[in-house]
Design a protein around this motif. Structure first.
Motif, mmCIF file in Angstrom:
data_model
loop_
_atom_site.group_PDB
_atom_site.id
_atom_site.type_symbol
_atom_site.label_atom_id
_atom_site.label_comp_id
_atom_site.label_asym_id
_atom_site.label_seq_id
_atom_site.Cartn_x
_atom_site.Cartn_y
_atom_site.Cartn_z
ATOM 1 N N HIS A 64 -9.071 -7.553 3.020
ATOM 2 C CA HIS A 64 -8.740 -6.441 2.142
ATOM 3 C C HIS A 64 -7.240 -6.454 1.872
ATOM 4 O O HIS A 64 -6.448 -6.887 2.713
ATOM 5 N N ARG B 99 8.124 -1.557 4.346
ATOM 6 C CA ARG B 99 8.101 -0.618 3.221
ATOM 7 C C ARG B 99 9.476 -0.493 2.569
ATOM 8 O O ARG B 99 9.587 -0.425 1.350
ATOM 9 N N GLN C 15 -5.058 2.863 -4.652
ATOM 10 C CA GLN C 15 -6.064 2.784 -3.604
ATOM 11 C C GLN C 15 -5.445 2.036 -2.434
ATOM 12 O O GLN C 15 -4.787 1.017 -2.621
ATOM 13 N N SER C 16 -5.665 2.522 -1.229
ATOM 14 C CA SER C 16 -4.982 1.929 -0.089
ATOM 15 C C SER C 16 -5.619 0.630 0.391
ATOM 16 O O SER C 16 -4.942 -0.208 0.943
ATOM 17 N N HIS C 17 -6.916 0.448 0.207
ATOM 18 C CA HIS C 17 -7.582 -0.776 0.647
ATOM 19 C C HIS C 17 -8.489 -1.294 -0.461
ATOM 20 O O HIS C 17 -9.340 -0.565 -0.952
ATOM 21 N N GLN D 105 -3.958 -4.179 1.296
ATOM 22 C CA GLN D 105 -3.473 -2.848 1.653
ATOM 23 C C GLN D 105 -2.210 -2.540 0.855
ATOM 24 O O GLN D 105 -1.266 -3.327 0.845
ATOM 25 N N TYR D 106 -2.209 -1.399 0.209
ATOM 26 C CA TYR D 106 -1.048 -0.930 -0.546
ATOM 27 C C TYR D 106 0.107 -0.686 0.417
ATOM 28 O O TYR D 106 -0.040 -0.016 1.430
ATOM 29 N N ILE D 107 1.277 -1.236 0.076
ATOM 30 C CA ILE D 107 2.473 -1.040 0.892
ATOM 31 C C ILE D 107 3.457 -0.112 0.192
ATOM 32 O O ILE D 107 3.914 0.858 0.764
ATOM 33 N N LEU E 204 0.944 -5.357 -2.452
ATOM 34 C CA LEU E 204 -0.218 -5.229 -1.584
ATOM 35 C C LEU E 204 -0.151 -6.345 -0.549
ATOM 36 O O LEU E 204 0.182 -7.480 -0.884
ATOM 37 N N THR F 280 -9.835 -8.494 7.667
ATOM 38 C CA THR F 280 -10.842 -7.748 6.909
ATOM 39 C C THR F 280 -10.999 -8.253 5.477
ATOM 40 O O THR F 280 -11.894 -7.810 4.771
ATOM 41 N N ASP G 80 -4.770 -8.243 4.578
ATOM 42 C CA ASP G 80 -5.221 -8.173 5.971
ATOM 43 C C ASP G 80 -6.284 -9.253 6.113
ATOM 44 O O ASP G 80 -7.417 -9.073 5.670
#
Length: 136
Positions: free
Chosen positions: A48, A18, A64-66, A50-52, A40, A46, A43
């Motif tokens: 997907h 981060r 949105q986180s995922h 993921q927001y960093i 982002l 999954t 992963d």
């Protein structure tokens, strides 16, 4: 070259993803004079994103986180392993901006580029502009 060197030093100086992402985003926003940017991470278990970290957004609820790879322009950049440039988000035939708050952000242009290391997509860098953005 100075910006590249500063980014390189940031990556080498910390293992905190981060923190490193924040430094990289600050340099990108300053150097290219854009309104907002985020990173982002993919992963792969999954499929997907993921927001960093992000910078320049008015509302924190925008992010949105995922995100599934089928749900966003960032996912399109990953799937096709290419730069995605949307000149005018309001006129885009695809509606792949996942959060309704993007309308409140008043973004006009969008760029997403996959982050590739050792031949594998690791994530996406997204850039947002509130007025037309010229890409050469």
């Amino acid at each position: 070259m100075q910006v590249v060197r500063e980014i390189d030093l940031a990556i080498l100086s910390t293992l905190n993803l981060r923190e490193t992402a924040g430094i990289i985003l600050e340099k990108i926003v300053q150097q290219f004079n854009v309104d907002a940017a985020d990173i982002l991470i993919l992963d792969s278990s999954t499929n997907h994103l993921q927001y960093i970290k992000g910078i320049g957004f008015h509302a924190h609820t925008t992010i949105q986180s995922h995100l599934g790879l089928e749900q966003s322009y960032a996912g399109l950049a990953v799937r096709e392993r290419r730069l995605v440039h949307i000149e005018n988000l309001r006129r885009s035939p695809l509606n792949l901006m996942p959060a309704c708050n993007f309308k409140k952000e008043a973004f006009h242009a969008y760029l997403a580029t996959p982050l590739i290391a050792r031949g594998e997509v690791k994530g996406v860098l997204e850039i947002y502009q509130r007025h037309p953005l010229k890409v050469n």
